[in-house]
Design an enzyme around this catalytic site. Structure first.
Site, PDB file in Angstrom:
ATOM      1  N   LYS A  11      18.982  38.312 -92.551  1.00  8.53           N
ATOM      2  CA  LYS A  11      19.569  38.798 -93.817  1.00  8.53           C
ATOM      3  C   LYS A  11      20.374  40.072 -93.520  1.00  8.53           C
ATOM      4  O   LYS A  11      20.971  40.151 -92.444  1.00  8.53           O
ATOM      5  CB  LYS A  11      18.465  39.008 -94.858  1.00  8.53           C
ATOM      6  CG  LYS A  11      17.597  37.743 -95.011  1.00  8.53           C
ATOM      7  CD  LYS A  11      16.683  37.745 -96.174  1.00  8.53           C
ATOM      8  CE  LYS A  11      15.913  36.420 -96.191  1.00  8.53           C
ATOM      9  NZ  LYS A  11      15.019  36.304 -97.351  1.00  8.53           N
ATOM     10  N   HIS A  94      21.978  29.555 -98.852  1.00  9.33           N
ATOM     11  CA  HIS A  94      20.682  30.224 -99.010  1.00  9.33           C
ATOM     12  C   HIS A  94      20.496  30.608-100.484  1.00  9.33           C
ATOM     13  O   HIS A  94      21.460  30.944-101.163  1.00  9.33           O
ATOM     14  CB  HIS A  94      20.632  31.470 -98.111  1.00  9.33           C
ATOM     15  CG  HIS A  94      19.265  32.079 -98.051  1.00  9.33           C
ATOM     16  ND1 HIS A  94      18.788  32.900 -99.055  1.00  9.33           N
ATOM     17  CD2 HIS A  94      18.269  31.963 -97.144  1.00  9.33           C
ATOM     18  CE1 HIS A  94      17.538  33.259 -98.740  1.00  9.33           C
ATOM     19  NE2 HIS A  94      17.207  32.701 -97.593  1.00  9.33           N
ATOM     20  N   GLU A 166      13.307  25.631 -98.846  1.00  3.67           N
ATOM     21  CA  GLU A 166      12.788  26.973 -99.104  1.00  3.67           C
ATOM     22  C   GLU A 166      12.486  27.128-100.590  1.00  3.67           C
ATOM     23  O   GLU A 166      13.391  27.445-101.377  1.00  3.67           O
ATOM     24  CB  GLU A 166      13.813  28.037 -98.702  1.00  3.67           C
ATOM     25  CG  GLU A 166      14.142  28.080 -97.238  1.00  3.67           C
ATOM     26  CD  GLU A 166      14.580  29.467 -96.778  1.00  3.67           C
ATOM     27  OE1 GLU A 166      14.009  29.964 -95.821  1.00  3.67           O
ATOM     28  OE2 GLU A 166      15.487  30.052 -97.405  1.00  3.67           O
ATOM     29  N   SER A 215       7.965  32.850 -96.299  1.00  9.15           N
ATOM     30  CA  SER A 215       6.769  33.560 -95.819  1.00  9.15           C
ATOM     31  C   SER A 215       6.136  32.924 -94.580  1.00  9.15           C
ATOM     32  O   SER A 215       4.913  32.948 -94.435  1.00  9.15           O
ATOM     33  CB  SER A 215       5.724  33.679 -96.936  1.00  9.15           C
ATOM     34  OG  SER A 215       6.255  34.350 -98.051  1.00  9.15           O
ATOM     35  N   GLY A 236      12.443  34.605 -92.438  1.00  7.37           N
ATOM     36  CA  GLY A 236      13.107  35.845 -92.852  1.00  7.37           C
ATOM     37  C   GLY A 236      12.397  37.057 -92.292  1.00  7.37           C
ATOM     38  O   GLY A 236      12.562  37.413 -91.123  1.00  7.37           O
ATOM     39  N   GLY A 237      11.562  37.692 -93.123  1.00  3.97           N
ATOM     40  CA  GLY A 237      10.893  38.946 -92.767  1.00  3.97           C
ATOM     41  C   GLY A 237      10.259  38.953 -91.384  1.00  3.97           C
ATOM     42  O   GLY A 237      10.431  39.917 -90.616  1.00  3.97           O
TER      43      GLY A 237
HETATM   44  P1  PGA Z   1      10.870  34.982 -95.671  1.00  8.94           P
HETATM   45  O1  PGA Z   1      12.389  34.540 -95.949  1.00  8.94           O
HETATM   46  O2  PGA Z   1      10.445  34.367 -94.388  1.00  8.94           O
HETATM   47  O3  PGA Z   1      10.932  36.504 -95.596  1.00  8.94           O
HETATM   48  O4  PGA Z   1      10.060  34.514 -96.825  1.00  8.94           O
HETATM   49  C1  PGA Z   1      12.827  33.247 -95.681  1.00  8.94           C
HETATM   50  C2  PGA Z   1      14.271  33.116 -96.090  1.00  8.94           C
HETATM   51  O5  PGA Z   1      14.651  33.652 -97.142  1.00  8.94           O
HETATM   52  O6  PGA Z   1      15.071  32.458 -95.376  1.00  8.94           O
END
Ligand code: PGA
Length: 253
Positions: A11, A94, A166, A215, A236-237
């Site tokens: 991101k 996304h 997602e 997540s 993501g995170g």
């Molecule tokens: P997340 O994000 O792993 O932080 O939940 C996933 C994404 O938005 O692609």
């Protein structure tokens, strides 16, 4: 056998120096992985990341692109531009882009066609909101988004796409306090695979890679990725830390 694709989505995080440090740290940790390792980085990190990922098994992707080749689109970056510097993957549609930047099923479809025509590997995101799930609409929403994204594509093109399921309510930065279970994720991915089978046949549906995102962490990656239909993840995170991301990539070792 479908390959597992583990893609980080940074991101709007990390400066070029951070990207270089990250890749230097990640490289030895994932070098023996049989899984496809992808980092989708901000535009400003692309070139540096590509240079530092050279001669490694780490692939670099962008997080968006425009569907036109060039023109009066201030602030945009075209697929041709990505391709010209050697970018391999691109995330399309996304949920954050759908929510904040007016990305629609129509623009997703146009971007997908463009990416494929250039030989970029698209990772197309679909997924429902919490209220859609709570109102029993998840299946409809996810199937509709998938159908509209893929509209007009040939069988051999669909096989080249990666789909990321997602559920928006499960993304770590959306504070619903809920995350999809491995059963929720696998079920939704089966809906998508079934729909692809209906339209494009079983060979395509068996080959198309469908990831789960929302997540994903080192603590749940193995459970998720061992499910019958989940072919890896869009992370993501947890992709912002090289050690943590490496554990996710190496979930099966
Ligand atoms: P997340 O994000 O792993 O932080 O939940 C996933 C994404 O938005 O692609």
């Amino acid at each position: 056998m479908r390959k597992k694709v583990i893609a980080g989505n940074w991101k709007m995080n990390k400066l070029p120096n951070d990207a270089i440090e990250f890749i230097t740290e990640l490289t030895p940790l994932v070098k023996n992985s049989e899984n496809e390792v992808v980092l989708c980085v901000p535009y400003t990190d692309l070139f540096y990341s590509l240079l530092h990922a050279q001669d490694t098994n780490i692939k670099i992707g962008a997080q968006n692109m425009h569907f036109e080749e060039r023109g009066a689109y201030t602030g945009e970056v075209s697929g041709e531009m990505l391709k010209s510097i050697g970018v391999e993957y691109v995330i399309i549609g996304h949920s954050e882009r759908r929510a904040y930047y007016n990305e629609t099923d129509e623009t997703v479809n146009k971007k997908l066609k463009k990416a494929l025509s250039l030989g970029l590997k698209p990772i197309v995101c679909v997924g429902e909101t919490l209220s859609q799930r709570e109102n029993g609409l998840a299946k409809d929403v996810v199937i509709t988004q998938t159908k509209l994204a893929l509209q007009g594509l040939k069988n051999e093109e669909v096989e080249k796409i990666i789909i990321a399921y997602e559920p928006i309510w499960s993304i770590s930065t959306i504070s619903t306090g809920k995350t999809a279970t491995k059963e929720d994720a696998n079920e939704a991915i089966k809906w998508i695979r079934k729909e692809i089978e209906k339209i494009y046949g079983s060979e395509v549906s068996e080959n198309v890679i469908i990831q789960y995102g929302g997540s994903v962490k080192s603590g749940n990656a193995k459970d998720l990725f061992e499910m019958s239909d989940i072919d890896g993840g869009l992370v993501g995170g947890a992709s912002l830390d090289a050690q943590e991301f490496a554990k996710i990539v190496n979930y099966n070792v």
